[in-house]
Design an enzyme around this catalytic site. Structure first.
Site, PDB file in Angstrom:
ATOM      1  N   HIS A 148       6.489  -7.834  -1.435  1.00 14.09           N
ATOM      2  CA  HIS A 148       5.420  -8.274  -2.328  1.00 14.09           C
ATOM      3  C   HIS A 148       5.060  -7.222  -3.370  1.00 14.09           C
ATOM      4  O   HIS A 148       3.938  -7.192  -3.872  1.00 14.09           O
ATOM      5  CB  HIS A 148       4.192  -8.690  -1.517  1.00 14.09           C
ATOM      6  CG  HIS A 148       4.446  -9.913  -0.665  1.00 14.09           C
ATOM      7  ND1 HIS A 148       3.659 -10.274   0.396  1.00 14.09           N
ATOM      8  CD2 HIS A 148       5.438 -10.839  -0.725  1.00 14.09           C
ATOM      9  CE1 HIS A 148       4.139 -11.386   0.944  1.00 14.09           C
ATOM     10  NE2 HIS A 148       5.225 -11.737   0.297  1.00 14.09           N
TER      11      HIS A 148
ATOM     12  N   ASP B 196       0.782  -1.238   0.000  1.00  8.50           N
ATOM     13  CA  ASP B 196       0.000   0.000   0.000  1.00  8.50           C
ATOM     14  C   ASP B 196       0.817   1.293   0.000  1.00  8.50           C
ATOM     15  O   ASP B 196       0.266   2.374  -0.176  1.00  8.50           O
ATOM     16  CB  ASP B 196      -0.986  -0.001   1.187  1.00  8.50           C
ATOM     17  CG  ASP B 196      -0.301  -0.221   2.537  1.00  8.50           C
ATOM     18  OD1 ASP B 196       0.834   0.254   2.736  1.00  8.50           O
ATOM     19  OD2 ASP B 196      -0.921  -0.880   3.409  1.00  8.50           O
TER      20      ASP B 196
HETATM   21  P1  NAD Z   1      -2.605 -11.202   7.159  1.00  2.00           P
HETATM   22  O1  NAD Z   1      -3.880 -10.591   6.682  1.00  2.00           O
HETATM   23  O2  NAD Z   1      -2.343 -12.620   6.875  1.00  2.00           O
HETATM   24  O3  NAD Z   1      -2.485 -11.022   8.742  1.00  2.00           O
HETATM   25  C1  NAD Z   1      -2.709  -9.781   9.349  1.00  2.00           C
HETATM   26  C2  NAD Z   1      -2.507  -9.949  10.847  1.00  2.00           C
HETATM   27  O4  NAD Z   1      -2.627  -8.664  11.444  1.00  2.00           O
HETATM   28  C3  NAD Z   1      -3.553 -10.865  11.503  1.00  2.00           C
HETATM   29  O5  NAD Z   1      -2.890 -11.834  12.293  1.00  2.00           O
HETATM   30  C4  NAD Z   1      -4.371  -9.889  12.372  1.00  2.00           C
HETATM   31  O6  NAD Z   1      -4.763 -10.456  13.590  1.00  2.00           O
HETATM   32  C5  NAD Z   1      -3.400  -8.764  12.605  1.00  2.00           C
HETATM   33  N1  NAD Z   1      -4.013  -7.455  12.837  1.00  2.00           N
HETATM   34  C6  NAD Z   1      -5.203  -6.971  12.369  1.00  2.00           C
HETATM   35  N2  NAD Z   1      -5.371  -5.703  12.763  1.00  2.00           N
HETATM   36  C7  NAD Z   1      -4.284  -5.366  13.503  1.00  2.00           C
HETATM   37  C8  NAD Z   1      -3.885  -4.183  14.183  1.00  2.00           C
HETATM   38  N3  NAD Z   1      -4.643  -3.080  14.189  1.00  2.00           N
HETATM   39  N4  NAD Z   1      -2.705  -4.195  14.857  1.00  2.00           N
HETATM   40  C9  NAD Z   1      -1.919  -5.308  14.869  1.00  2.00           C
HETATM   41  N5  NAD Z   1      -2.259  -6.455  14.232  1.00  2.00           N
HETATM   42  C10 NAD Z   1      -3.420  -6.473  13.555  1.00  2.00           C
HETATM   43  O7  NAD Z   1      -1.461 -10.257   6.613  1.00  2.00           O
HETATM   44  P2  NAD Z   1       0.021 -10.607   6.182  1.00  2.00           P
HETATM   45  O8  NAD Z   1       0.658 -11.477   7.192  1.00  2.00           O
HETATM   46  O9  NAD Z   1       0.612  -9.298   5.836  1.00  2.00           O
HETATM   47  O10 NAD Z   1      -0.128 -11.489   4.855  1.00  2.00           O
HETATM   48  C11 NAD Z   1      -1.105 -11.126   3.902  1.00  2.00           C
HETATM   49  C12 NAD Z   1      -0.607 -10.904   2.498  1.00  2.00           C
HETATM   50  O11 NAD Z   1      -1.558 -10.061   1.861  1.00  2.00           O
HETATM   51  C13 NAD Z   1       0.677 -10.155   2.409  1.00  2.00           C
HETATM   52  O12 NAD Z   1       1.479 -10.922   1.609  1.00  2.00           O
HETATM   53  C14 NAD Z   1       0.374  -8.805   1.728  1.00  2.00           C
HETATM   54  O13 NAD Z   1       1.146  -8.688   0.558  1.00  2.00           O
HETATM   55  C15 NAD Z   1      -1.058  -8.873   1.328  1.00  2.00           C
HETATM   56  N6  NAD Z   1      -1.917  -7.763   1.811  1.00  2.00           N
HETATM   57  C16 NAD Z   1      -1.457  -6.465   1.847  1.00  2.00           C
HETATM   58  C17 NAD Z   1      -2.267  -5.439   2.334  1.00  2.00           C
HETATM   59  C18 NAD Z   1      -1.720  -4.027   2.369  1.00  2.00           C
HETATM   60  O14 NAD Z   1      -0.859  -3.687   1.563  1.00  2.00           O
HETATM   61  N7  NAD Z   1      -2.175  -3.190   3.313  1.00  2.00           N
HETATM   62  C19 NAD Z   1      -3.553  -5.718   2.796  1.00  2.00           C
HETATM   63  C20 NAD Z   1      -4.014  -7.061   2.753  1.00  2.00           C
HETATM   64  C21 NAD Z   1      -3.167  -8.053   2.265  1.00  2.00           C
END
Ligand code: NAD
Ligand code: ZN
Length: 238
Positions: free
Chosen positions: A117, A102
């Site tokens: 990623h 993002d």
């Molecule tokens: P994930 O969605 O697998 O895990 C997110 C984790 O964050 C969860 O365990 C959740 O409990 C925790 N979480 C949620 N809100 C939180 C907060 N406010 N504070 C702390 N923790 C919190 O995400 P991941 O491990 O990054 O893997 C997902 C894949 O999806 C990545 O490879 C990424 O490239 C992609 N992705 C990116 C975005 C982005 O760029 N913002 C968003 C969604 C997915």
């Protein structure tokens, strides 16, 4: 208390490395994949986020992407992003390795951001590889091709070698490994903290829910990164 212990470890760090995931951007309004309210409770990730389904049906991919991309492009960094940038500025972190696409770490002023990623802020044409500024509907200006995709790494695509190598090297050198907002189930990103731990760095995990690597951590804080990180920063006093 764990917040104090995390502050103590980070205040002494000179080569700390952060690994962040979708959770760090949740408080900016970008939905995570896993965890409560995650996108994967609503659709099948392999269907919407794999290179094979993208090639077979780019239109469906872009339909989902259009809504999600609009949210991501409008999002602003939250206090968690800002606190991480401040830890870098204060000399405790040398880099932020992120699974996020993002761009919010960069927006918050962080200087060394390693995107494992790729980036959702740019698109590329798979026919000529040109990168273009974001536009809808996505068509390549050079060849007119319709296989334009964001420069994110989809399932089935290789990881960017340079980013993975840099992250690995930083982890080997790290004196603290700070893991924030990631479910630690996507490989090889999830391996990076283990590299640091094996090399002797203490690990701090800040996540809304438990992760499979909590048992390797010196400090585990289950909470929101936008609240916990500023608390830690305040304790360090920088
Ligand atoms: P994930 O969605 O697998 O895990 C997110 C984790 O964050 C969860 O365990 C959740 O409990 C925790 N979480 C949620 N809100 C939180 C907060 N406010 N504070 C702390 N923790 C919190 O995400 P991941 O491990 O990054 O893997 C997902 C894949 O999806 C990545 O490879 C990424 O490239 C992609 N992705 C990116 C975005 C982005 O760029 N913002 C968003 C969604 C997915
Ligand atoms: Zn092209």
């Amino acid at each position: 208390m764990s917040v104090e212990r995390a502050a103590e470890l980070l205040s002494r760090a000179r080569r700390g490395v952060a690994l962040t995931g979708a959770g760090v951007s949740a408080e900016s309004g970008i939905p995570t994949f896993r965890g409560e309210g995650g996108l994967w409770t609503r659709y099948d990730p392999v269907k919407v986020s794999s290179i094979d389904s993208f090639m077979a049906d780019p239109v469906s991919y872009w339909q989902v992407s259009k809504d999600r991309g609009r949210v991501a492009l409008a999002a602003k960094p939250n206090p968690g992003h800002t606190a991480l940038a401040a830890l870098e500025e204060a000399g405790h972190l040398v880099a932020i390795v992120t699974q996020n696409t993002d761009g919010l770490h960069q927006d918050s002023g962080a200087r060394r951001v390693i995107e494992l990623h790729g980036s959702g802020r740019e698109v590329q044409c798979l026919e000529c590889q040109d990168r273009l500024s974001f536009e809808m509907p996505p068509r390549c200006r050079s060849c007119g091709g319709a296989l334009l995709k964001p420069t994110v790494v989809l399932f089935g695509e290789p990881m960017p070698v340079e980013a993975v190598t840099a992250a690995h090297d930083l982890a080997v050198q790290a004196d603290v490994m700070l893991v924030v907002g990631t479910s630690l189930v996507v490989y090889p990103a999830a391996e990076i903290p283990l590299v640091a731990v094996r090399a002797g760095a203490p690990m701090i995990v800040i996540n809304a829910e438990p992760t499979p690597f909590d048992r390797f951590a010196e400090v585990v804080i289950n909470g929101r990164s936008g609240e916990v990180l500023p608390e830690i920063l305040a304790l360090i006093g920088e």
